[in-house]
Design a protein around this motif. Sequence first.
Motif, PDB file in Angstrom:
ATOM      1  N   PHE A   1      11.968 -14.943  -2.100  1.00 43.94           N
ATOM      2  CA  PHE A   1      11.737 -14.886  -3.550  1.00 43.94           C
ATOM      3  C   PHE A   1      10.475 -15.657  -3.928  1.00 43.94           C
ATOM      4  N   SER A   2       9.483 -15.590  -3.064  1.00 41.81           N
ATOM      5  CA  SER A   2       8.272 -16.383  -3.258  1.00 41.81           C
ATOM      6  C   SER A   2       7.215 -15.708  -4.134  1.00 41.81           C
ATOM      7  N   ASP A   3       7.298 -14.391  -4.295  1.00 35.71           N
ATOM      8  CA  ASP A   3       6.262 -13.693  -5.059  1.00 35.71           C
ATOM      9  C   ASP A   3       6.848 -12.393  -5.613  1.00 35.71           C
ATOM     10  N   VAL A   4       6.199 -11.826  -6.624  1.00 32.85           N
ATOM     11  CA  VAL A   4       6.670 -10.559  -7.180  1.00 32.85           C
ATOM     12  C   VAL A   4       5.866  -9.382  -6.658  1.00 32.85           C
ATOM     13  N   PHE A   5       4.749  -9.668  -5.999  1.00 32.73           N
ATOM     14  CA  PHE A   5       3.889  -8.604  -5.498  1.00 32.73           C
ATOM     15  C   PHE A   5       4.117  -8.370  -4.010  1.00 32.73           C
ATOM     16  N   HIS A   6       4.487  -7.132  -3.679  1.00 29.99           N
ATOM     17  CA  HIS A   6       4.724  -6.745  -2.294  1.00 29.99           C
ATOM     18  C   HIS A   6       3.451  -6.111  -1.740  1.00 29.99           C
ATOM     19  N   GLN A   7       3.033  -6.559  -0.557  1.00 34.74           N
ATOM     20  CA  GLN A   7       1.816  -6.015   0.042  1.00 34.74           C
ATOM     21  C   GLN A   7       2.107  -4.740   0.832  1.00 34.74           C
ATOM     22  N   LYS A   8       3.319  -4.624   1.342  1.00 39.11           N
ATOM     23  CA  LYS A   8       3.699  -3.442   2.117  1.00 39.11           C
ATOM     24  C   LYS A   8       5.164  -3.141   1.856  1.00 39.11           C
ATOM     25  N   LEU A   9       5.500  -1.859   1.833  1.00 43.33           N
ATOM     26  CA  LEU A   9       6.883  -1.450   1.588  1.00 43.33           C
ATOM     27  C   LEU A   9       7.293  -0.345   2.558  1.00 43.33           C
ATOM     28  N   GLU A  10       8.490  -0.482   3.089  1.00 41.53           N
ATOM     29  CA  GLU A  10       9.074   0.555   3.929  1.00 41.53           C
ATOM     30  C   GLU A  10      10.464   0.818   3.367  1.00 41.53           C
ATOM     31  N   ILE A  11      10.650   2.001   2.806  1.00 46.28           N
ATOM     32  CA  ILE A  11      11.893   2.307   2.092  1.00 46.28           C
ATOM     33  C   ILE A  11      12.558   3.544   2.689  1.00 46.28           C
ATOM     34  N   THR A  12      13.866   3.495   2.792  1.00 45.72           N
ATOM     35  CA  THR A  12      14.626   4.647   3.259  1.00 45.72           C
ATOM     36  C   THR A  12      15.883   4.773   2.400  1.00 45.72           C
ATOM     37  N   GLY A  13      16.736   5.727   2.722  1.00 45.88           N
ATOM     38  CA  GLY A  13      17.960   5.909   1.950  1.00 45.88           C
ATOM     39  C   GLY A  13      19.147   6.129   2.864  1.00 45.88           C
ATOM     40  N   THR A  14      20.315   5.723   2.404  1.00 46.47           N
ATOM     41  CA  THR A  14      21.535   5.983   3.166  1.00 46.47           C
ATOM     42  C   THR A  14      21.901   7.464   3.045  1.00 46.47           C
ATOM     43  N   GLY A  15      21.279   8.122   2.058  1.00 51.74           N
ATOM     44  CA  GLY A  15      21.438   9.567   1.874  1.00 51.74           C
ATOM     45  C   GLY A  15      20.063  10.147   1.578  1.00 51.74           C
ATOM     46  N   ASN A  16      19.978  11.433   1.323  1.00 53.39           N
ATOM     47  CA  ASN A  16      18.689  12.037   0.982  1.00 53.39           C
ATOM     48  C   ASN A  16      18.176  11.450  -0.329  1.00 53.39           C
ATOM     49  N   PHE A  17      16.853  11.345  -0.448  1.00 53.54           N
ATOM     50  CA  PHE A  17      16.282  10.781  -1.671  1.00 53.54           C
ATOM     51  C   PHE A  17      14.986  11.494  -2.035  1.00 53.54           C
ATOM     52  N   GLN A  18      14.536  11.239  -3.254  1.00 58.11           N
ATOM     53  CA  GLN A  18      13.358  11.917  -3.791  1.00 58.11           C
ATOM     54  C   GLN A  18      12.343  10.890  -4.273  1.00 58.11           C
ATOM     55  N   VAL A  19      11.069  11.205  -4.090  1.00 54.67           N
ATOM     56  CA  VAL A  19       9.973  10.347  -4.556  1.00 54.67           C
ATOM     57  C   VAL A  19       9.161  11.149  -5.562  1.00 54.67           C
ATOM     58  N   SER A  20       8.988  10.603  -6.759  1.00 52.58           N
ATOM     59  CA  SER A  20       8.250  11.305  -7.814  1.00 52.58           C
ATOM     60  C   SER A  20       7.050  10.493  -8.278  1.00 52.58           C
ATOM     61  N   ARG A  21       5.990  11.217  -8.620  1.00 52.62           N
ATOM     62  CA  ARG A  21       4.766  10.587  -9.124  1.00 52.62           C
ATOM     63  C   ARG A  21       4.154  11.562 -10.109  1.00 52.62           C
ATOM     64  N   GLY A  22       4.315  11.271 -11.394  1.00 51.58           N
ATOM     65  CA  GLY A  22       3.849  12.210 -12.401  1.00 51.58           C
ATOM     66  C   GLY A  22       4.627  13.514 -12.255  1.00 51.58           C
ATOM     67  N   GLY A  23       3.942  14.632 -12.139  1.00 50.90           N
ATOM     68  CA  GLY A  23       4.629  15.906 -11.967  1.00 50.90           C
ATOM     69  C   GLY A  23       4.825  16.279 -10.519  1.00 50.90           C
ATOM     70  N   GLU A  24       4.455  15.384  -9.614  1.00 51.01           N
ATOM     71  CA  GLU A  24       4.561  15.661  -8.179  1.00 51.01           C
ATOM     72  C   GLU A  24       5.776  14.963  -7.592  1.00 51.01           C
ATOM     73  N   SER A  25       6.473  15.619  -6.667  1.00 59.88           N
ATOM     74  CA  SER A  25       7.633  14.987  -6.033  1.00 59.88           C
ATOM     75  C   SER A  25       7.810  15.520  -4.617  1.00 59.88           C
ATOM     76  N   ILE A  26       8.415  14.681  -3.784  1.00 54.99           N
ATOM     77  CA  ILE A  26       8.725  15.086  -2.418  1.00 54.99           C
ATOM     78  C   ILE A  26      10.159  14.675  -2.128  1.00 54.99           C
ATOM     79  N   ARG A  27      10.793  15.390  -1.213  1.00 59.09           N
ATOM     80  CA  ARG A  27      12.165  15.051  -0.823  1.00 59.09           C
ATOM     81  C   ARG A  27      12.155  14.460   0.580  1.00 59.09           C
ATOM     82  N   CYS A  28      12.945  13.434   0.768  1.00 62.18           N
ATOM     83  CA  CYS A  28      13.029  12.763   2.059  1.00 62.18           C
ATOM     84  C   CYS A  28      14.463  12.809   2.571  1.00 62.18           C
ATOM     85  N   GLN A  29      14.617  12.894   3.873  1.00 64.17           N
ATOM     86  CA  GLN A  29      15.939  12.938   4.482  1.00 64.17           C
ATOM     87  C   GLN A  29      16.504  11.528   4.641  1.00 64.17           C
TER      88      GLN A  29
END
Length: 206
Positions: free
Chosen positions: A75-103
């Motif tokens: 809990f030392s900072d609020v800014f993350h320099q790198k992120l690696e995210i996954t899901g226990t189930g399928n998930f979606q990533v959206s950016r404006g009108g663009e989106s991708i689905r991840c397994q």
Amino acid sequence: SEESSKAAVSWSNADAEGMKDGIRPGGTEEIPSEKETQPEKETPGAEETAGRESIPGRGDSGESMIRVLLKTDDFSDVFHQKLEITGTGNFQVSRGGESIRCQAGEVFDPEQFLKGQKAQEDETLLLSSTEEGERLQILNLERNQSPPAYLGTLEIIGQEEGYLVINELPLEDYLPSVLSSEMSSEFPPEALKAQAVCARSYAYNQ
């Protein structure tokens, strides 16, 4: 609250084992420091109770929502320099009108998604599970129970200093996490109920 230089959102301090992150209920849009601010009412978070900010808002279904600003390791900072995210189930990533689905189990890296470039300042990526009850996990974030898993959505906001990560979820889903981080399940039922009332009241009064 953690004050980010470019975004504005109020937060309260919350950190109960994932709760040292910032917390804020859904509703307004400003980002200050590590915990969160308040919209209609304020609410704390579960993984960020001991040092957080919280603010409850209302979801589409009318339920109270809370937004939690997730901090880095220790809990030392609020800014993350790198992120690696996954899901226990399928998930979606959206950016404006663009989106991708991840397994389920597929690792999402914001920098790869943005073709090696940081998100534009204040640009938001929204990650959400496409399967009810499934969670999003931040693989390179250390908590007592790693990797931490989050219900609701994760918002990733690009800033010059790094990425801000905000978990938005229903307040009633958030409270069980807070409760389990503050008291043992072996406590008498009435004591647990009293603590739950205190946690909810504290969140709304931040």
